[in-house]
Design a protein around this motif. Sequence first.
Motif, PDB file in Angstrom:
ATOM      1  N   THR A   1       0.442  -1.180  -0.127  1.00 43.10           N
ATOM      2  CA  THR A   1       0.277  -0.121   0.383  1.00 43.10           C
ATOM      3  C   THR A   1       0.786   1.463  -0.130  1.00 43.10           C
ATOM      4  OG1 THR A   1      -0.209   0.529   2.477  1.00 43.10           O
ATOM      5  CG2 THR A   1      -2.091  -1.657   1.065  1.00 43.10           C
ATOM      6  N   GLN A   2       2.135   1.483   0.042  1.00 38.15           N
ATOM      7  CA  GLN A   2       2.916   2.417   0.170  1.00 38.15           C
ATOM      8  C   GLN A   2       4.352   1.949  -1.279  1.00 38.15           C
ATOM      9  OE1 GLN A   2       5.132   3.697   4.161  1.00 38.15           O
ATOM     10  NE2 GLN A   2       5.342   0.934   4.287  1.00 38.15           N
ATOM     11  N   ARG A   3       4.755   2.985  -1.747  1.00 35.20           N
ATOM     12  CA  ARG A   3       5.848   2.952  -2.349  1.00 35.20           C
ATOM     13  C   ARG A   3       7.529   2.681  -1.531  1.00 35.20           C
ATOM     14  NH1 ARG A   3       6.161   4.117  -7.843  1.00 35.20           N
ATOM     15  NH2 ARG A   3       8.482   4.240  -8.454  1.00 35.20           N
ATOM     16  N   VAL A   4       7.827   1.076  -1.807  1.00 38.01           N
ATOM     17  CA  VAL A   4       9.063   1.134  -0.905  1.00 38.01           C
ATOM     18  C   VAL A   4      10.371   1.485  -1.561  1.00 38.01           C
ATOM     19  CG1 VAL A   4      10.259  -0.107   0.361  1.00 38.01           C
ATOM     20  CG2 VAL A   4       7.642   0.061   0.668  1.00 38.01           C
ATOM     21  N   LYS A   5      11.323   1.875  -1.735  1.00 32.63           N
ATOM     22  CA  LYS A   5      12.724   1.314  -2.721  1.00 32.63           C
ATOM     23  C   LYS A   5      13.896   1.547  -1.437  1.00 32.63           C
ATOM     24  CE  LYS A   5      15.479   2.997  -6.359  1.00 32.63           C
ATOM     25  NZ  LYS A   5      15.617   4.442  -6.961  1.00 32.63           N
ATOM     26  N   LEU A   6      14.383   0.082  -0.625  1.00 28.32           N
ATOM     27  CA  LEU A   6      15.456  -0.105  -0.047  1.00 28.32           C
ATOM     28  C   LEU A   6      16.532   0.051  -0.403  1.00 28.32           C
ATOM     29  CD1 LEU A   6      13.436  -2.263   2.276  1.00 28.32           C
ATOM     30  CD2 LEU A   6      13.765  -0.046   2.874  1.00 28.32           C
TER      31      LEU A   6
END
Length: 276
Positions: free
Chosen positions: A22-27
Motif C-alpha cells: 500500500t506504499q511505495r518502498v525503495k530500500l
Amino acid sequence: MRLKFTKMHGLGNDFVMVDGITQRVKLSPEKVRQIADRHIGIGCDQLLLVEAPRDPEADFRYRIYNADGSEVENCGNGARCFARFVRDRRLTSKEHILVETAAGTLKLNIQGADQVSVDMGEPVLEPAKIPFEADIQAETYPLEVDGETYNIGAVSMGNPHAVLLVEDVLKAPVETLGAIIERHPRFPAKVNVGFLQIEARDRARLRVFERGVGETRACGTGACAAMVSARLRGLVDEELHITLPGGTLTIHWPGPGEPVTMTGPATAVYHGQIAL
C-alpha cells in the motif's frame, strides 16, 4: 521518503515491518542499516518487507534484511510476525497464509490471540545445498577453529545453521566462537551458529549467533535447526520445547522426509513513520 512501519518482536527478536503493497518502498543496504541502527534509527535485528507475490499461488512475498543491510533467505520468528502483521493491517483476512520467500513457500497458520504456527518445510541436510563443505552427509562433522576441533551439526532451514552441543548454554562463548564460525571457510555463504543445551528429551535451551546480526534474543530457524540436529543424534523426541533468552518455542519434527513445524508468539509494539 517517509516510510510507515510497525515495530514487532517474536520472543524479543525484533523487527521493523514494512508494507510494500500500500506504499511505495525503495530500500538500499544503506537505508536498511539506517533503519536498523538503535541509536539513529528505529532499531531492529531485521527489517521485513511485505510485497505482492510473484507466484500466483502465494498470498504475499516475504523479504528479509539483516541489520547490516544484507538480504537473507528465511527468518522463522519474522515469519510469525509477518502473519500477524498482514492480518492486523488488514492486508488479508485469512488464517492460513502462503508466503513466497527466497527459500521457497512458507505456510503460516494463526492460532488464537498471539500464537502463530509456521510450516518451515523439510530441513536440508545435503552439505552442498546447505551450503557446507563436506565429502559426505553425516549427523555431525568435525570443524577446526583456531586449533580446536568442534563437533557440529549442519542444517539448512532455508538458511544455513551450525549446531554445537554445550553443557551450560549460559557459559557458552556465543559472541567469540559464534563470530568465528559464522565466517568459517567451510560455510561459503556464512552461517548462523546455535549453542544447544539438552535438558530432557522434550526440553532444551538455545542461544544463537545470527549471521550478519550477532546474538539475538530468539531465532526461529535456529530453533528448528537445533531440533533437527538433536533428533538426528537421537537425543530428543519429536516435540521439543526450546527456551531462548527471549522465551520458549515449540518445535515439532517427526524425522527425515517430514516438515518442521514451529509455534510461538508474535507481538506488535508500536506503529510509526520514519523520514529517509
